[in-house]
Write a protein that holds these residues in place. Structure first.
Motif, PDB file in Angstrom:
ATOM      1  N   SER A   8       0.830  -1.203   0.000  1.00 33.59           N
ATOM      2  CA  SER A   8       0.000   0.000   0.000  1.00 33.59           C
ATOM      3  C   SER A   8       0.862   1.249   0.000  1.00 33.59           C
ATOM      4  O   SER A   8       0.357   2.361  -0.025  1.00 33.59           O
ATOM      5  CB  SER A   8      -0.915   0.019   1.228  1.00 33.59           C
ATOM      6  OG  SER A   8      -0.137   0.129   2.410  1.00 33.59           O
ATOM      7  N   ARG A  20       1.111  -5.224   2.861  1.00 31.63           N
ATOM      8  CA  ARG A  20      -0.274  -4.866   3.181  1.00 31.63           C
ATOM      9  C   ARG A  20      -1.142  -6.111   3.098  1.00 31.63           C
ATOM     10  O   ARG A  20      -2.027  -6.338   3.914  1.00 31.63           O
ATOM     11  CB  ARG A  20      -0.766  -3.788   2.208  1.00 31.63           C
ATOM     12  CG  ARG A  20      -2.256  -3.492   2.253  1.00 31.63           C
ATOM     13  CD  ARG A  20      -2.781  -2.955   3.575  1.00 31.63           C
ATOM     14  NE  ARG A  20      -1.888  -2.008   4.170  1.00 31.63           N
ATOM     15  CZ  ARG A  20      -1.574  -1.994   5.473  1.00 31.63           C
ATOM     16  NH1 ARG A  20      -2.088  -2.842   6.309  1.00 31.63           N
ATOM     17  NH2 ARG A  20      -0.732  -1.107   5.947  1.00 31.63           N
ATOM     18  N   ALA A  60      -6.457  -3.153  -1.243  1.00 30.02           N
ATOM     19  CA  ALA A  60      -5.507  -4.267  -1.179  1.00 30.02           C
ATOM     20  C   ALA A  60      -6.139  -5.545  -1.718  1.00 30.02           C
ATOM     21  O   ALA A  60      -5.504  -6.295  -2.472  1.00 30.02           O
ATOM     22  CB  ALA A  60      -5.021  -4.468   0.251  1.00 30.02           C
TER      23      ALA A  60
END
Length: 126
Positions: A8, A20, A60
């Protein structure tokens, strides 16, 4: 089995040594996600913080090939039980129809004193 990492851009990723999210097969595991905006700011409102965590988690998941609908578990850490209702409502806005297994835990503190909430998620694709 292939292991794919999602970043991220968090300044903590290289320092701590985490991603992430990680996708392995049909599973996507999203790390503890804090309510940080791209400029480093953090809104003090607990519901806004929860929504921001979910936005980051959603991005994500999408990068890993999943969606919120694939989430099977969330873990929410909050520092003040007085914020639970606002945080639960924000969780319900995102996951009300999905209904993942979910745990909410009150902790003494989070990494940054501005954070009132941090969230993890696990998804299974397909």
């Amino acid at each position: 089995m292939e292991r794919r990492r999602v970043s991220s851009g968090s300044p903590y990723e290289p320092v701590i040594g985490f991603a992430r999210a990680v996708r392995v097969g049909d599973r996507v595991l999203v790390s503890g996600t804090a309510p940080i905006w791209p400029d480093g700011s953090c809104d003090p409102n607990p519901a806004t913080q929860m929504r921001r965590c979910i936005e980051i988690i959603t991005a994500a998941l999408e990068e890993a090939g999943a969606t919120l609908a694939d989430v099977v578990r969330t873990r929410t850490f909050l520092v003040d039980s007085a914020d639970a209702e606002a945080i639960q409502r924000a969780h319900g806005e995102a996951f009300g129809d999905i209904r993942p297994a979910s745990t909410m835990v009150v902790v003494r503190a989070l990494l940054d004193p501005r954070w009132k909430v941090e969230v993890e998620a696990e998804a299974v694709i397909g």
